[in-house]
Structure formats: structure tokens, C-alpha cells
Motif scaffolding. Structure first.
Motif, PDB file in Angstrom:
ATOM      1  N   CYS A  86       0.887  -1.131  -0.035  1.00 28.78           N
ATOM      2  CA  CYS A  86      -0.137   0.020  -0.035  1.00 28.78           C
ATOM      3  C   CYS A  86       0.870   1.171  -0.062  1.00 28.78           C
ATOM      4  CB  CYS A  86      -0.871   0.002   1.304  1.00 28.78           C
ATOM      5  SG  CYS A  86      -2.284  -1.026   1.027  1.00 28.78           S
ATOM      6  N   TYR A  87       0.086   2.315  -0.347  1.00 26.60           N
ATOM      7  CA  TYR A  87       0.694   3.614  -0.435  1.00 26.60           C
ATOM      8  C   TYR A  87       1.736   3.916  -1.327  1.00 26.60           C
ATOM      9  CZ  TYR A  87       1.735   8.243   1.539  1.00 26.60           C
ATOM     10  OH  TYR A  87       1.997   9.831   1.629  1.00 26.60           O
ATOM     11  N   SER A  91       2.448   5.472 -11.041  1.00 30.25           N
ATOM     12  CA  SER A  91       3.636   6.132 -11.837  1.00 30.25           C
ATOM     13  C   SER A  91       5.027   5.827 -11.163  1.00 30.25           C
ATOM     14  CB  SER A  91       3.452   7.736 -11.892  1.00 30.25           C
ATOM     15  OG  SER A  91       3.126   8.178 -10.649  1.00 30.25           O
ATOM     16  N   TRP A  92       4.821   5.394  -9.840  1.00 30.98           N
ATOM     17  CA  TRP A  92       6.184   5.090  -9.200  1.00 30.98           C
ATOM     18  C   TRP A  92       6.731   3.575  -9.429  1.00 30.98           C
ATOM     19  CZ3 TRP A  92       4.041   6.189  -3.735  1.00 30.98           C
ATOM     20  CH2 TRP A  92       3.589   7.461  -3.444  1.00 30.98           C
ATOM     21  N   LEU A  93       6.004   2.778 -10.398  1.00 33.40           N
ATOM     22  CA  LEU A  93       6.690   1.523 -10.605  1.00 33.40           C
ATOM     23  C   LEU A  93       6.871   1.569 -11.969  1.00 33.40           C
ATOM     24  CD1 LEU A  93       3.787  -0.415  -8.352  1.00 33.40           C
ATOM     25  CD2 LEU A  93       6.171   0.283  -7.822  1.00 33.40           C
ATOM     26  N   GLY A  94       7.726   0.398 -12.303  1.00 37.72           N
ATOM     27  CA  GLY A  94       7.924   0.181 -13.606  1.00 37.72           C
ATOM     28  C   GLY A  94       7.048  -1.009 -14.206  1.00 37.72           C
ATOM     29  N   VAL A 104      -8.880   1.236  -5.004  1.00 34.93           N
ATOM     30  CA  VAL A 104      -9.149   2.557  -4.922  1.00 34.93           C
ATOM     31  C   VAL A 104      -7.987   3.482  -4.217  1.00 34.93           C
ATOM     32  CG1 VAL A 104     -11.431   2.250  -5.305  1.00 34.93           C
ATOM     33  CG2 VAL A 104     -10.594   2.612  -2.754  1.00 34.93           C
ATOM     34  N   PRO A 105      -7.852   4.965  -4.621  1.00 37.56           N
ATOM     35  CA  PRO A 105      -6.846   5.511  -3.701  1.00 37.56           C
ATOM     36  C   PRO A 105      -7.425   5.376  -2.313  1.00 37.56           C
ATOM     37  CG  PRO A 105      -7.409   6.629  -5.708  1.00 37.56           C
ATOM     38  CD  PRO A 105      -8.380   5.651  -5.598  1.00 37.56           C
ATOM     39  N   ILE A 106      -6.361   5.470  -1.348  1.00 40.22           N
ATOM     40  CA  ILE A 106      -6.551   5.592   0.158  1.00 40.22           C
ATOM     41  C   ILE A 106      -5.996   6.711   0.710  1.00 40.22           C
ATOM     42  CG2 ILE A 106      -7.002   3.138   0.441  1.00 40.22           C
ATOM     43  CD1 ILE A 106      -4.020   3.102   1.636  1.00 40.22           C
ATOM     44  N   SER A 202       4.746  17.714  -6.288  1.00 38.23           N
ATOM     45  CA  SER A 202       3.880  16.987  -6.945  1.00 38.23           C
ATOM     46  C   SER A 202       2.756  16.419  -5.980  1.00 38.23           C
ATOM     47  CB  SER A 202       4.654  15.508  -7.573  1.00 38.23           C
ATOM     48  OG  SER A 202       5.000  14.580  -6.424  1.00 38.23           O
ATOM     49  N   GLU A 203       1.727  15.868  -6.523  1.00 38.29           N
ATOM     50  CA  GLU A 203       0.504  15.509  -5.819  1.00 38.29           C
ATOM     51  C   GLU A 203      -0.035  14.378  -6.545  1.00 38.29           C
ATOM     52  OE1 GLU A 203      -3.800  17.280  -4.491  1.00 38.29           O
ATOM     53  OE2 GLU A 203      -1.801  18.380  -4.190  1.00 38.29           O
ATOM     54  N   GLN A 204      -0.106  13.221  -5.997  1.00 39.08           N
ATOM     55  CA  GLN A 204      -0.760  11.988  -6.645  1.00 39.08           C
ATOM     56  C   GLN A 204      -1.602  11.079  -5.637  1.00 39.08           C
ATOM     57  OE1 GLN A 204       2.233   9.863  -9.415  1.00 39.08           O
ATOM     58  NE2 GLN A 204       3.594  10.914  -8.113  1.00 39.08           N
ATOM     59  N   ASP A 205      -2.580  10.487  -6.129  1.00 36.44           N
ATOM     60  CA  ASP A 205      -3.371   9.436  -5.258  1.00 36.44           C
ATOM     61  C   ASP A 205      -2.345   8.116  -5.125  1.00 36.44           C
ATOM     62  OD1 ASP A 205      -5.487  11.025  -5.037  1.00 36.44           O
ATOM     63  OD2 ASP A 205      -6.061  10.236  -7.014  1.00 36.44           O
TER      64      ASP A 205
END
Length: 245
Positions: A86-87, A91-94, A104-106, A202-205
Motif C-alpha cells: 500500500c501507499y 507512476s512510481w512503478l516500472g 481505490v486511492p486511500i 507533486s501530488e498523486q493518489d
């Protein structure tokens, strides 16, 4: 003989109602309060711990926590050593190896460029070899061009709290921090010593990644997280750790 058959029958019935396997969550060593507090390499409090505990309870499993360096977590998920990560944001993963489901976003990950209260200096595009506090293993794509051109120079610390503690101590003038961590540190400081926001990076779910496995209640996990968000349970957990205004 009769007693033996009765004992065997009792044993088999007990095995048939064995507790389901624990739900295994990854915990990043780089997390700090209010997301998670680690003591003796195990979580003891924090927003994510409360979310995980509630999720596991609602799906009828015991929560089990695997604390590890952030860069090892995806490998642990791919090798089935953990069940839920989680968290994180897509976009952080390849490229992902394996079959997973996204929740869903938490929470919202809001990264900020923050400064010590007395810092009166240049803004991002004017930096020149400016040392900035960062977390080991974290990427900051929005600022990468400044690292590449040496306008910013990273000084890594093990977790977000250490980064901010060194900023408060004057180790450097700027750091990158998520909003939650900055607010957590500021809550214990007098107004004149509180860290200030220079810019939003930056701001991301942030959501959860669940390993698809017939032995896991995958859809129940996803539905439960959605219900926790819709009911306001997750927001109430976050608010318990918010600074008093």
C-alpha cells in the motif's frame, strides 16, 4: 479403539476449521509518523497501521507485517512473500511482473519543497549546487532536471522524519517532504520555528496493490478498502493524526 476413532475425528474436524492464513502487508523502512512508527522493527502506531489492521479484521484475517527497505518491496510481492503493498502510485512503478489488482486511492501523497523558517533564498529554478534533504531510494521526477544540472544536490536520510529533523537542526536549508510528515513535525514546534512550504513538487493518489492468488480474498480486500473510503473511515483515521489548529 472407539476412543482412538473419536480422537482422530476430533483432530480432523479441528484441521478442517483452521484459521485462514494471515494477510501479509509490506512496510517500508522509510515510512515515519504519522504514516507509521516502527519500534524493534515492527509497526506500533500510525495512519497506515490503523488502515491495515481494520482491513485485515474486516476480511477475517490476521494482519502480518513485513518490514523491509523500500527497494525490496516489489520483489517481495513478485515472489509471493507478501500479499498487499500500500501507499504507492502506478507512476512510481516500472513494469510489473505478476498478476495484481489495484485498489481505490486511500491517501494523497503531496510532496512539498520545504524550508527552514529563517531561510530567505532562491526558488527552484535559481538554485545552484543547493544541498537538499531527500529520502534514500525515493525518486522525485519533477525535480530530476535540477539534480541532473547540479542545481540541487541530494543528501539522503533513511526516512522522512530524519530528513526533516536535520532541516530543523540547520543541516541544510531545504528538503522534500510529504505534507503529512511536515505537519507532524510542525505540531511540536513553536510557530517561529515551524517549517514552511516553498512549492508543491507533486501530488498523486496513493493506493494498494493486491497480489492475485486463489488463496487470497482479493475482491473482498478491494471492496473493503472502497467501503472504508466511502464511509469516511479512512478520513477519520487521518484526522486523528492531524495537528490541532
Amino acid at each position: 479403539m472407539r476412543k482412538l476413532l473419536l480422537s482422530l475425528s476430533l483432530l480432523l474436524s479441528q484441521e478442517g476449521i483452521a484459521e485462514p492464513a494471515a494477510l501479509r502487508f509490506s512496510v517500508s523502512e522509510s515510512w515515519s509518523m504519522p504514516l507509521m512508527h516502527l519500534e524493534n522493527h515492527q509497526p506500533t502506531s500510525g495512519i497506515l497501521l490503523e488502515i491495515f489492521d481494520s482491513l485485515a479484521r474486516q476480511v477475517g484475517r490476521q494482519a502480518e507485517y513485513h518490514v523491509m527497505p523500500r527497494l525490496r518491496i516489489q520483489g517481495a510481492l513478485e515472489s509471493a512473500d507478501i500479499d498487499v503493498r500500500c501507499y504507492i502510485a502506478k507512476s512510481w512503478l516500472g513494469d510489473l511482473r505478476g498478476d495484481y489488482a489495484w485498489s481505490v486511492p486511500i491517501l494523497v501523497q503531496r510532496d512539498l519543497l520545504v524550508a527552514a523558517p529563517l531561510t530567505v533564498g532562491p526558488y527552484p529554478e535559481q538554485f545552484d549546487n543547493e544541498v537538499i534533504g531527500t529520502v534514500t531510494g525515493y525518486n522525485y521526477p519533477a525535480l530530476q532536471h535540477l539534480f541532473d544540472s547540479h542545481r540541487l544536490v541530494r543528501e539522503d536520510a533513511r526516512n522522512q522524519e530524519q530528513v526533516l529533523r536535520m532541516l530543523v537542526a540547520g543541516r541544510y536549508n531545504y528538503a522534500i517532504s510529504n505534507q503529512l510528515a511536515m505537519d507532524w513535525i510542525n505540531r511540536e514546534l513553536p510557530p517561529e520555528q515551524r517549517l514552511k512550504v516553498v512549492a508543491t513538487v507533486s501530488e498523486q493518489d496513493a493506493a494498494c496493490l493486491v497480489r492475485k492468488d486463489p488463496a487470497l480474498p482479493v475482491q473482498q480486500i478491494l471492496d473493503t478498502l472502497q467501503a472504508m473510503r466511502k464511509s469516511g473511515e479512512i478520513q477519520r483515521i487521518v484526522e486523528r493524526y492531524a495537528p490541532r489548529r
